[in-house]
Design a protein around this motif. Structure first.
Motif, PDB file in Angstrom:
ATOM      1  N   VAL A 112       0.874  -1.176   0.000  1.00 60.53           N
ATOM      2  CA  VAL A 112       0.000   0.000   0.000  1.00 60.53           C
ATOM      3  C   VAL A 112       0.909   1.223   0.000  1.00 60.53           C
ATOM      4  N   SER A 113       0.957   1.904  -1.143  1.00 60.14           N
ATOM      5  CA  SER A 113       1.997   2.931  -1.332  1.00 60.14           C
ATOM      6  C   SER A 113       2.033   3.960  -0.203  1.00 60.14           C
ATOM      7  N   PHE A 114       0.842   4.431   0.226  1.00 66.38           N
ATOM      8  CA  PHE A 114       0.884   5.505   1.231  1.00 66.38           C
ATOM      9  C   PHE A 114       1.176   4.985   2.647  1.00 66.38           C
ATOM     10  N   MET A 115       1.133   3.655   2.819  1.00 67.39           N
ATOM     11  CA  MET A 115       1.435   3.111   4.151  1.00 67.39           C
ATOM     12  C   MET A 115       2.904   2.740   4.292  1.00 67.39           C
ATOM     13  N   GLU A 116       3.532   2.459   3.145  1.00 71.22           N
ATOM     14  CA  GLU A 116       4.916   2.009   3.212  1.00 71.22           C
ATOM     15  C   GLU A 116       5.796   3.082   3.857  1.00 71.22           C
ATOM     16  N   TRP A 117       6.618   2.624   4.759  1.00 74.70           N
ATOM     17  CA  TRP A 117       7.576   3.480   5.468  1.00 74.70           C
ATOM     18  C   TRP A 117       6.935   4.582   6.295  1.00 74.70           C
ATOM     19  N   ASP A 118       5.633   4.495   6.575  1.00 72.48           N
ATOM     20  CA  ASP A 118       5.008   5.500   7.431  1.00 72.48           C
ATOM     21  C   ASP A 118       4.713   4.897   8.801  1.00 72.48           C
ATOM     22  N   PRO A 119       5.457   5.335   9.824  1.00 70.37           N
ATOM     23  CA  PRO A 119       5.261   4.763  11.170  1.00 70.37           C
ATOM     24  C   PRO A 119       3.829   4.916  11.671  1.00 70.37           C
ATOM     25  N   ALA A 120       3.082   5.887  11.130  1.00 68.70           N
ATOM     26  CA  ALA A 120       1.711   6.088  11.596  1.00 68.70           C
ATOM     27  C   ALA A 120       0.871   4.828  11.379  1.00 68.70           C
ATOM     28  N   TYR A 121       1.231   4.032  10.348  1.00 69.84           N
ATOM     29  CA  TYR A 121       0.438   2.837  10.061  1.00 69.84           C
ATOM     30  C   TYR A 121       0.902   1.600  10.829  1.00 69.84           C
ATOM     31  N   HIS A 122       1.726   1.834  11.873  1.00 69.76           N
ATOM     32  CA  HIS A 122       2.014   0.721  12.789  1.00 69.76           C
ATOM     33  C   HIS A 122       0.697   0.258  13.417  1.00 69.76           C
ATOM     34  N   GLY A 123      -0.058   1.220  13.894  1.00 68.28           N
ATOM     35  CA  GLY A 123      -1.262   0.838  14.631  1.00 68.28           C
ATOM     36  C   GLY A 123      -2.486   1.631  14.235  1.00 68.28           C
ATOM     37  N   LYS A 124      -2.602   1.966  12.948  1.00 67.80           N
ATOM     38  CA  LYS A 124      -3.759   2.746  12.507  1.00 67.80           C
ATOM     39  C   LYS A 124      -4.409   2.040  11.315  1.00 67.80           C
ATOM     40  N   ALA A 125      -5.718   2.030  11.290  1.00 71.59           N
ATOM     41  CA  ALA A 125      -6.422   1.360  10.188  1.00 71.59           C
ATOM     42  C   ALA A 125      -6.838   2.376   9.135  1.00 71.59           C
ATOM     43  N   PRO A 126      -6.667   2.046   7.846  1.00 66.50           N
ATOM     44  CA  PRO A 126      -7.207   2.920   6.800  1.00 66.50           C
ATOM     45  C   PRO A 126      -8.732   2.767   6.769  1.00 66.50           C
ATOM     46  N   ASP A 127      -9.423   3.785   6.237  1.00 64.25           N
ATOM     47  CA  ASP A 127     -10.894   3.689   6.249  1.00 64.25           C
ATOM     48  C   ASP A 127     -11.394   2.745   5.150  1.00 64.25           C
ATOM     49  N   LYS A 128     -12.672   2.402   5.246  1.00 66.11           N
ATOM     50  CA  LYS A 128     -13.236   1.355   4.376  1.00 66.11           C
ATOM     51  C   LYS A 128     -13.213   1.731   2.893  1.00 66.11           C
ATOM     52  N   ASP A 129     -13.527   3.008   2.594  1.00 64.84           N
ATOM     53  CA  ASP A 129     -13.542   3.424   1.197  1.00 64.84           C
ATOM     54  C   ASP A 129     -12.170   3.276   0.559  1.00 64.84           C
ATOM     55  N   THR A 130     -11.166   3.741   1.283  1.00 64.49           N
ATOM     56  CA  THR A 130      -9.800   3.631   0.782  1.00 64.49           C
ATOM     57  C   THR A 130      -9.457   2.165   0.536  1.00 64.49           C
ATOM     58  N   VAL A 131      -9.827   1.327   1.494  1.00 71.90           N
ATOM     59  CA  VAL A 131      -9.494  -0.096   1.377  1.00 71.90           C
ATOM     60  C   VAL A 131     -10.208  -0.727   0.181  1.00 71.90           C
ATOM     61  N   ARG A 132     -11.455  -0.305  -0.055  1.00 71.19           N
ATOM     62  CA  ARG A 132     -12.200  -0.866  -1.185  1.00 71.19           C
ATOM     63  C   ARG A 132     -11.436  -0.591  -2.490  1.00 71.19           C
TER      64      ARG A 132
END
Lengths: 313, 275
Positions: free
Chosen positions: B246-266
């Motif tokens: 997931v390009s915007f999650m790679e190398w971003d420490p914020a996504y250690h413990g944060k969930a993306p929203d459903k629309d984005t995931v779809r």
């Protein structure tokens, strides 16, 4: 009268040899204190089933969890200052939460370690273990009950914390007495006050009972070796009979036996409970008996507390 | 010749499916740890769909290989892998982190196939040692795998365990470090530098292998080498990227413990399926 002094560590080592010869699932773990705790006797007899992990208590608990998950029954032993002292998280998450069959048997609990001082004495271990869900907490009073309770624990599943004393103690039980986890033993019947004790304080309670009877006070003496699950039936029955309780323990009164008894009687049959124990303080260097006197863990203190309750009626 | 037998096509498909499962389950839960789950996908796929001896119909089979997820916050990748293996229905994944679900925020024994309740970091390798010791005692040839986080290298117990595993010559134990470079507060080399990591394990007398943790062939070959090593435990340092795929999650420490929203995931899942 013949007074037999005995060592709980020797008793534990003997129990391990006996049980280990019958049940090959039993394994023993040590953390560089196995000669002192005498688990080295098991290591000599069954070297394949003994693991010395060095001075690494957290790792020892984690390894015990893995052994239990693979079908072994691990006995984990070192000084109580370090287990549970150095590994509360591992005990909580790796053993109690998954409800594993691990027996933690720690020695040198309480102040009676003596001259080593406060860093090696434990006042809080029992309270900490009581607070963990699923944990059984057992504090035997002598050698024979140590053997009986450890043997019985093998028939029960789930995690156990046994706290043994380094001090030699006067033997209370015989090898044939029935002593079972979860069932308090009434050592002397009485009608005026109930004295509930655990560990090395059971002998002090018996002495207090003798002193009280000379003054015409009839004390019922109960050995509550199992602090969790507490034998509330026996305790409430005695509370109904005497209407007053004194507890005696070699640990902080915050969260220990006195607390456990209070929790039970408060909810079901409120009677005054007076607690003899360590009053929110660390210990210090000194001989075993000197420390008991300085910190108020004596028959005289139990007598004083009992008379105050009886006199206030 | 052995390399020819690795069904990389099937394994790649599993990896894509598990990545989409992870994203969908954390989005549904609105919380969880996607970053360190996505970095470990190929490692779990290599183990559960190729290397490990296990049977989803017999989770208590005594001879099974054991997988200990020490970095328990990566529960989504474990649950997705177990479900895709057949331990429980894939449809159950959407109950992650919800009240009365078996799928807790960190794995525990409610879920068939879970071997250890990881989560509190530092304990898993110790537990894996216990299982490996038991295998030796029982003269059983099952293997034990432990997946550790690189942030977990900060924990002292990891190194207590590292010493013990080599003392006990546990050649039936393989540790895998998900070297994604990020822990909760930031980059591992800023929060608490752990390099030179391979040398550290070597100094503890482990057999050390380093691989690209997204290259299935490299991971599998390292697992085979570990199995052939005698008298020493093996650690595989798997170089990965947190939030992989997931390009915007790679190398971003914020996504250690944060969930993306459903629309984005779809949208993401749609994109992954097309690729």
């Amino acid at each position: 009268m013949l007074v037999q002094m005995s060592s709980m560590r020797d008793a534990y080592a003997q129990a391990l040899l006996d049980l280990g010869s019958k049940d090959f699932r039993i394994v023993v773990l040590g953390a560089d204190t196995s000669v002192s705790i005498k688990t080295s006797l098991f290591a000599d007899r069954y070297p394949d089933r003994f693991f010395n992990v060095g001075i690494a208590e957290a790792n020892m608990i984690g390894i015990a969890a893995g052994l239990a998950l693979a079908g072994k029954i691990p006995f984990v032993s070192t000084y109580s200052a370090f287990v549970p002292g150095k590994c509360l998280d591992q005990i909580r998450n790796a053993i109690a939460y998954p409800n594993l069959d691990v027996k933690i048997v720690s020695s040198h609990g309480g102040l009676t370690v003596g001259p080593d001082g406060a860093s090696h004495q434990t006042v809080e271990d029992v309270a900490a273990m009581r607070a963990i869900p699923r944990m059984h907490v057992v504090v035997p009073a002598d050698a024979n009950s140590t053997i009986a309770l450890i043997s019985h624990s093998l028939m029960l599943s789930g995690p156990f914390y046994f706290r043994l004393s380094r001090a030699n103690v006067t033997e209370i039980y015989t090898p044939t007495d029935e002593i079972r986890v979860g069932t308090a033993n009434i050592l002397k019947e009485g009608s005026d006050v109930t004295i509930i004790a655990t560990g090395v304080m059971v002998n002090e309670a018996l002495e207090a009972g003798r002193l009280l009877s000379r003054e015409g006070v009839s004390a019922e003496i109960i050995d509550s070796h199992t602090l969790k699950p507490l034998d509330s039936e026996t305790i409430l029955k005695s509370a109904r009979k005497t209407g007053a309780i004194v507890t005696a323990e070699e640990q902080t009164i915050i969260g220990g036996l006195g607390s456990a008894v209070s929790e039970t009687v408060c909810e079901s049959y409120p009677v005054p409970v007076s607690k003899v124990g360590i009053r929110d303080t660390f210990g210090e260097s000194g001989e075993h008996k000197e420390l008991l006197v300085k910190y108020g863990l004596t028959p005289q203190e139990i007598v004083k507390a009992s008379k105050k309750l009886v006199g206030s009626r | 010749m052995e390399q020819e037998q690795i069904p990389t096509g099937m394994l790649l498909q599993k990896a894509v499916k598990i990545r989409t499962d992870i994203l969908e389950m954390v989005a549904e839960a609105k919380s969880g740890h996607p970053g360190g789950s996505l970095s470990a996908v190929e490692i779990l796929v290599s183990l559960f769909f190729y290397k490990m001896r296990h049977d989803p119909k017999l989770p208590d089979w005594p001879d099974r290989d054991r997988f200990v997820l020490s970095k328990g916050h990566a529960a989504p990748v474990l649950f997705a892998t177990l479900a895709e293996s057949g331990y429980f229905p894939v449809s159950e994944l959407k109950t992650l982190r919800k009240l009365n679900s078996r799928l807790q925020g960190h794995p525990d024994f409610r879920v068939p196939g879970v071997e250890f309740p990881g989560g509190s970091l530092g304990i898993g390798l110790s537990a894996a040692i216990g299982m490996a010791l038991a295998a030796k005692l029982d003269k059983n040839d099952y293997r034990v795998y432990a997946l550790l986080g690189d942030g977990e290298m900060d924990e002292g117990e990891t190194w207590e365990a590292a010493m013990a595993a080599s003392k006990f010559k546990l050649d039936n134990l393989t540790a895998i470090v998900d070297r994604n470079g990020i822990q909760q507060d930031g980059l591992t080399e800023q929060i608490m530098p752990i390099e030179p990591l391979g040398y550290k394990w070597k100094a503890f007398n482990w057999h050390v292998l380093e691989v690209d943790g997204f290259d299935l062939r490299q991971v599998i070959e390292a697992l085979e080498k570990a199995e052939n090593m005698r008298n020493r435990p093996t650690v595989i340092i798997a170089h990965t990227v947190k939030g992989k795929g997931v390009s915007f999650m790679e190398w971003d420490p914020a996504y250690h413990g944060k969930a993306p929203d459903k629309d984005t995931v779809r949208k993401l899942v749609e994109h992954m399926r097309l690729e």
